[in-house]
Each structure stands twice: as C-alpha cells, then as structure tokens.
Design an enzyme around this catalytic site. Structure first.
Site, short mmCIF file in Angstrom:
data_model
loop_
_atom_site.label_atom_id
_atom_site.label_comp_id
_atom_site.label_asym_id
_atom_site.label_seq_id
_atom_site.Cartn_x
_atom_site.Cartn_y
_atom_site.Cartn_z
N ASP A 107 -48.49 39.42 25.11
CA ASP A 107 -47.79 39.66 26.37
C ASP A 107 -46.92 38.44 26.68
OD1 ASP A 107 -47.28 40.85 28.98
OD2 ASP A 107 -48.69 39.36 29.77
N LEU A 108 -45.96 38.60 27.58
CA LEU A 108 -45.05 37.49 27.92
C LEU A 108 -45.38 36.89 29.28
CD1 LEU A 108 -42.56 35.76 27.30
CD2 LEU A 108 -41.14 37.63 28.20
#
Length: 219
Positions: free
Chosen positions: A12-13
C-alpha cells in the site's frame, strides 16, 4: 529465495510507504470549500485517507453521483498540482523497498490512489525504480476498490511470470486486509499509518515499526 516467507509483496502507499495525509486533507479542504460545502474537521478529513475517494465522497459526505464527479475533478486538479508532493517517506521505508528489490522479490504497489499521482509520488522520492510494477486505481476510478487493485496487481505480476505461490499484502487500513483477503492473500498490517487495532484484527501479523516489518518479510 525459497527461504523467504513470501514470494511476492504488494505494498500500500498512503499510510504505509508515505505519510500522505497533509496533502490529501489539504486538498480535500480546498475541494469542499470550492463546492461551497462546510469543510469537515481535521479528524473527519483524516478518515478519507486510504479508502477510494469516490466512496468517501458518497459514504462520508453524502454526495450524489454528479456531486462526486465534480468533487473528484476539483480534487484531482489540485492534488496533481500541489497535494501529491506534500508527503514524507516513513523512516526506513525507502530502504526497505530498495532491499526488497535487491532480494529479487517481485514487488507491486497496490494503492487506491490513481496510478498517475502514485507514480509521481514514488518518482518524487526516487523509489519508483524499485517496484516491479506500479498498480493503482484506474483514471476513471472504475478500478479503485482495494480488492480490484489487488486483482490487477496479480494479473500484471502473473504476466511477468512472478511466483505467486506465497504473496502478501502490506498495508495500514482494513481496506488492505479485506481487499487482499478477497484473493486469499494474508496482510501484514503496519501501526504507523492511519488504521487502528480494530482494523488490523484479521491481519496475519502487525508490525510496530519498519524493523519488525523487515523481520516478518524475512529481510
């Protein structure tokens, strides 16, 4: 490579690699003001970080479809111009991404942020080159739910003959856990992001810091 616990990693970012909240919440405040709506308080704006933005406009702000699309237009223009760069790498994450690549483990970004701003952000922090692929929401937001993003990441990795026998998701929100679980993939949750312990209840493990995450990934 067989000694490593996972054969592919989905990252995920927002809330996992970067603290993106300042740029997102500032852009949201601008968007609400531009629409003539009351700007939510800081705690409420923070709840928008992570989930697909159109879903949040619907579920949290009660916007109609037309209102959501107008809000998205305003949000994107402002975010690409300013907000995408108002973020910082969490300490140690840049080095971890580099070391995953050097270990030869296929690595995909898996974010509900559209791919263009996600790519610009990774390039800004000079870590884009360490990703095997960058997978995010589609430009029209038809692919924005985390389960759909994970599905696309798996398609792209499979097309590159990546070993998907033991993939893992790393993220901070319940959307990461549930989106990966839809494909039978476990999630390692990280505590430094925007989720809480309740959101991590069904994660396979929880990392308190990047050193712990390294250990869980076998690096």
């Amino acid at each position: 490579m067989t000694s490593l616990p996972y054969t592919a990693i989905l990252l995920d970012l927002d809330g996992t690699i970067t603290d993106s909240a300042p740029g997102i919440t500032d852009t949201l405040a601008y968007t609400f003001a531009a629409l003539g709506r009351q700007v939510p308080d800081a705690d409420e704006l923070l709840r928008y970080v992570g989930p697909p933005i159109l879903d949040s406009f619907r579920d949290r702000a009660g916007m109609t479809l037309d209102e959501r699309m107008r809000a998205l237009e305003i949000y994107r223009e402002r975010y690409l111009d300013r907000g995408a760069y108002d973020a910082v790498l969490y300490p140690g994450m840049g080095e971890l991404v580099r070391d995953i690549a050097e270990a030869g483990i296929p690595l995909s970004l898996a974010t509900s942020k559209p791919e263009l701003p996600a790519t610009l952000m990774l390039e800004h922090f000079t870590i884009a080159q360490h990703f095997t692929i960058i997978t995010g929401a589609s430009a029209d937001e038809t692919r924005s739910a985390k389960a759909d993003v994970v599905a696309e990441a798996l398609v792209r990795l499979r097309a590159m003959d990546a070993d998907l026998s033991r993939p893992v998701m790393v993220g901070d929100r319940v959307h990461d856990v549930e989106g990966a679980a839809a494909h039978g993939i476990p999630t390692i949750a990280v505590r430094w992001g925007y989720g809480d312990d309740a959101e991590h209840a069904h994660a396979v493990a929880v990392a308190d810091d990047v050193a712990a995450l390294r250990g869980l990934l076998g690096l």
